[in-house]
Design a protein around this motif. Structure first.
Motif, PDB file in Angstrom:
ATOM      1  N   GLU A   1      19.237 -33.451  27.935  1.00 18.42           N
ATOM      2  CA  GLU A   1      20.356 -32.783  27.281  1.00 18.42           C
ATOM      3  C   GLU A   1      21.101 -33.742  26.361  1.00 18.42           C
ATOM      4  OE1 GLU A   1      22.670 -31.118  30.414  1.00 18.42           O
ATOM      5  OE2 GLU A   1      21.323 -29.414  30.707  1.00 18.42           O
ATOM      6  N   GLY A   2      21.186 -35.022  26.765  1.00 23.11           N
ATOM      7  CA  GLY A   2      21.810 -36.018  25.894  1.00 23.11           C
ATOM      8  C   GLY A   2      21.028 -36.218  24.615  1.00 23.11           C
ATOM      9  N   LEU A   3      19.696 -36.213  24.746  1.00 25.48           N
ATOM     10  CA  LEU A   3      18.855 -36.338  23.557  1.00 25.48           C
ATOM     11  C   LEU A   3      19.063 -35.143  22.628  1.00 25.48           C
ATOM     12  CD1 LEU A   3      16.548 -37.627  21.930  1.00 25.48           C
ATOM     13  CD2 LEU A   3      14.937 -36.411  23.424  1.00 25.48           C
ATOM     14  N   LEU A   4      19.137 -33.948  23.210  1.00 29.20           N
ATOM     15  CA  LEU A   4      19.327 -32.751  22.405  1.00 29.20           C
ATOM     16  C   LEU A   4      20.663 -32.795  21.666  1.00 29.20           C
ATOM     17  CD1 LEU A   4      17.955 -29.827  24.589  1.00 29.20           C
ATOM     18  CD2 LEU A   4      16.754 -31.447  23.138  1.00 29.20           C
TER      19      LEU A   4
ATOM     20  N   ALA B   1      22.110 -35.305  20.570  1.00 26.84           N
ATOM     21  CA  ALA B   1      22.054 -36.274  19.468  1.00 26.84           C
ATOM     22  C   ALA B   1      21.189 -35.777  18.314  1.00 26.84           C
ATOM     23  CB  ALA B   1      21.506 -37.609  19.981  1.00 26.84           C
ATOM     24  N   LEU B   2      20.236 -34.889  18.589  1.00 26.16           N
ATOM     25  CA  LEU B   2      19.289 -34.490  17.557  1.00 26.16           C
ATOM     26  C   LEU B   2      19.938 -33.660  16.448  1.00 26.16           C
ATOM     27  CD1 LEU B   2      16.084 -33.626  19.606  1.00 26.16           C
ATOM     28  CD2 LEU B   2      16.437 -35.558  18.060  1.00 26.16           C
ATOM     29  N   GLY B   3      20.901 -32.806  16.822  1.00 30.97           N
ATOM     30  CA  GLY B   3      21.563 -31.992  15.812  1.00 30.97           C
ATOM     31  C   GLY B   3      22.259 -32.825  14.753  1.00 30.97           C
TER      32      GLY B   3
ATOM     33  N   ARG C   1      13.727 -29.996  13.607  1.00 32.98           N
ATOM     34  CA  ARG C   1      14.179 -28.611  13.587  1.00 32.98           C
ATOM     35  C   ARG C   1      14.712 -28.188  14.966  1.00 32.98           C
ATOM     36  NH1 ARG C   1       9.366 -25.717  13.291  1.00 32.98           N
ATOM     37  NH2 ARG C   1       8.462 -27.631  14.135  1.00 32.98           N
ATOM     38  N   ARG C   2      15.708 -27.325  14.968  1.00 32.03           N
ATOM     39  CA  ARG C   2      16.275 -26.893  16.240  1.00 32.03           C
ATOM     40  C   ARG C   2      15.232 -26.203  17.118  1.00 32.03           C
ATOM     41  NH1 ARG C   2      21.204 -26.669  18.297  1.00 32.03           N
ATOM     42  NH2 ARG C   2      21.608 -25.234  20.008  1.00 32.03           N
TER      43      ARG C   2
END
Length: 408
Positions: free
Chosen positions: A128-131, A133-135, A154-155
């Motif tokens: 979830e932390g990686l997600l 940061a990706l946005g 891409r999301r």
């Protein structure tokens, strides 16, 4: 000429699910040719049901959406084929940033295969932390180098529900029809396997179930079937409670039914029970040699675990077949609601079935396309054998459907 009612069961297996896409594409291709009158005077079949777990659930769901959302009968099979392949086009790594993440994931699982533990203590929270940061990372990349996509992710690459919304946009309208589909028991039926982790109850989300009860088909149900706990936290479905009255929490159906099979017959009236079940198996049942390395042992453990639930489901069907075959005239009334079901299993060729766990997380375009092409070839090899009723097509439990070719 008799038309056989066929249920197609799609086993889960990560990115090896692209193989299942290819097999389904070949089956739907055959139906498309028949709908155009190109294959006269041969055996006939209708797709009565689809089931799947994990990646198999994604395949089954995409095919089901394409079949039911088509506006005309002529569009059903071309649309289902396009829907399936579009999903795997979107699911694979396409941008530079995605290819980088994919390579990092491949290296991670290679270390795991070698016995080096690099797992975070709280895997879902780390993910979830990686997600989170990706946005911002993708937004910054677009601002600094617009159009180049050097680091864009891409999301739909990392957000399961965003992926499903992007690849099955017609489900928003199809959802309005779910009550009518359930009442009329419209074919094909769709079953998606998951497990409720607090009670340990196996769940088969069902297009014939009342959607108001929370056990019908939804994007969340598809996500539940593919929720690996090493990657995502348990999937919730709004308003759905488990048997203890708590909010239901779902994990990947590989822990329960991989994929659902017995529901094709159990509790299903005889007229709606399929004549045959075609299983698209991802995990090989047999190995030629003893696994000795840590990687080979882990791979074989994964295969056996993935097949355990499936084999139990198939043995249920086999046992009912045996009861029907051995029933005396005085006992036939008890079994009146059941009929014998023939089972065929479509598998990968041996050289493709031993690729290892790391390959099940490889989202590279080259790997996905190779798996799809292999599935298409195996599906196209299976269909002529089935269509020609004079062929010695091996049925389970004696062997796999393509044994007649593989032995040669």
């Amino acid at each position: 000429m008799e038309t056989r009612q066929v249920a197609i069961a799609c086993q889960g297996g990560g990115m090896h699910g692209a193989f299942t896409c290819g097999v389904l594409d070949a089956i739907l291709e055959e139906k498309e040719r028949r709908s155009q009158g190109q294959v006269p005077g041969r055996r006939r079949f209708e797709i009565a049901s689809l089931s799947g777990t994990s990646a198999g659930a994604l395949n089954a769901f995409m095919a089901w959406c394409g079949l039911l959302a088509a506006e005309t009968p002529a569009e059903r099979y071309p649309q289902a084929r396009a829907q399936l392949n579009h999903f795997w086009d979107i699911f694979q790594a396409r941008t530079q940033g995605e290819r980088l993440l994919n390579e990092l994931a491949r290296q991670y699982f290679r270390w795991q295969e070698l016995g080096v533990s690099v797992r975070p203590p709280l895997p879902a929270y780390a993910y979830e932390g990686l997600l989170a940061a990706l946005g911002p990372w993708s937004a910054l990349d677009s601002a600094v180098a617009p159009g180049l996509g050097l680091g864009e992710v891409r999301r739909e690459y990392y957000d399961f529900l965003a992926l499903l919304r992007a690849t099955a946009p017609q489900f928003a309208q199809l959802r309005q029809r779910l009550p009518a589909i359930a009442r009329s028991k419209q074919a094909p039926r769709l079953l998606l396997g998951a497990v409720e982790i607090l009670t340990g109850r196996f769940e088969a989300f069902d297009s014939w179930a009342d959607p108001a009860g929370g056990r019908g088909i939804s994007l969340e149900a598809v996500a539940a079937s593919g929720t690996l706990p090493e990657v995502r936290r348990a999937q919730r479905i709004a308003g759905v409670k488990n048997a203890d009255g708590k909010a239901a929490l779902y994990w990947d159906g590989v822990f329960s039914q991989n994929p659902p099979v017995r529901e094709f017959a159990a509790g299903t009236e005889r007229a709606r029970t399929p004549d045959e079940i075609w299983v698209i198996r991802i995990n090989p049942q047999r190995r030629d040699e003893e696994p000795l390395t840590l990687a080979a042992i882990e791979d074989r453990r994964n295969e056996l675990a993935g097949n355990l639930a499936l084999n139990q489901e198939l043995r249920f069907i086999q046992k009912v077949n045996e009861w029907i075959g051995a029933a005396k005239p005085s006992q036939r009334g008890v079994l009146a609601d059941y009929k014998p079901i023939r089972i065929h299993i479509i598998t990968m060729a041996k050289d493709k079935a031993s690729l290892g766990i790391a390959s099940k997380f490889d989202r590279s375009a080259a790997f996905v396309d190779a798996m799809r092409a292999h599935g298409l070839a195996r599906g196209r090899a299976f269909m002529p054998l089935w269509l020609d009723d004079s062929t010695d097509l091996v049925a389970w439990p004696e062997g796999d459907a393509l044994d007649v070719l593989d032995r040669g």
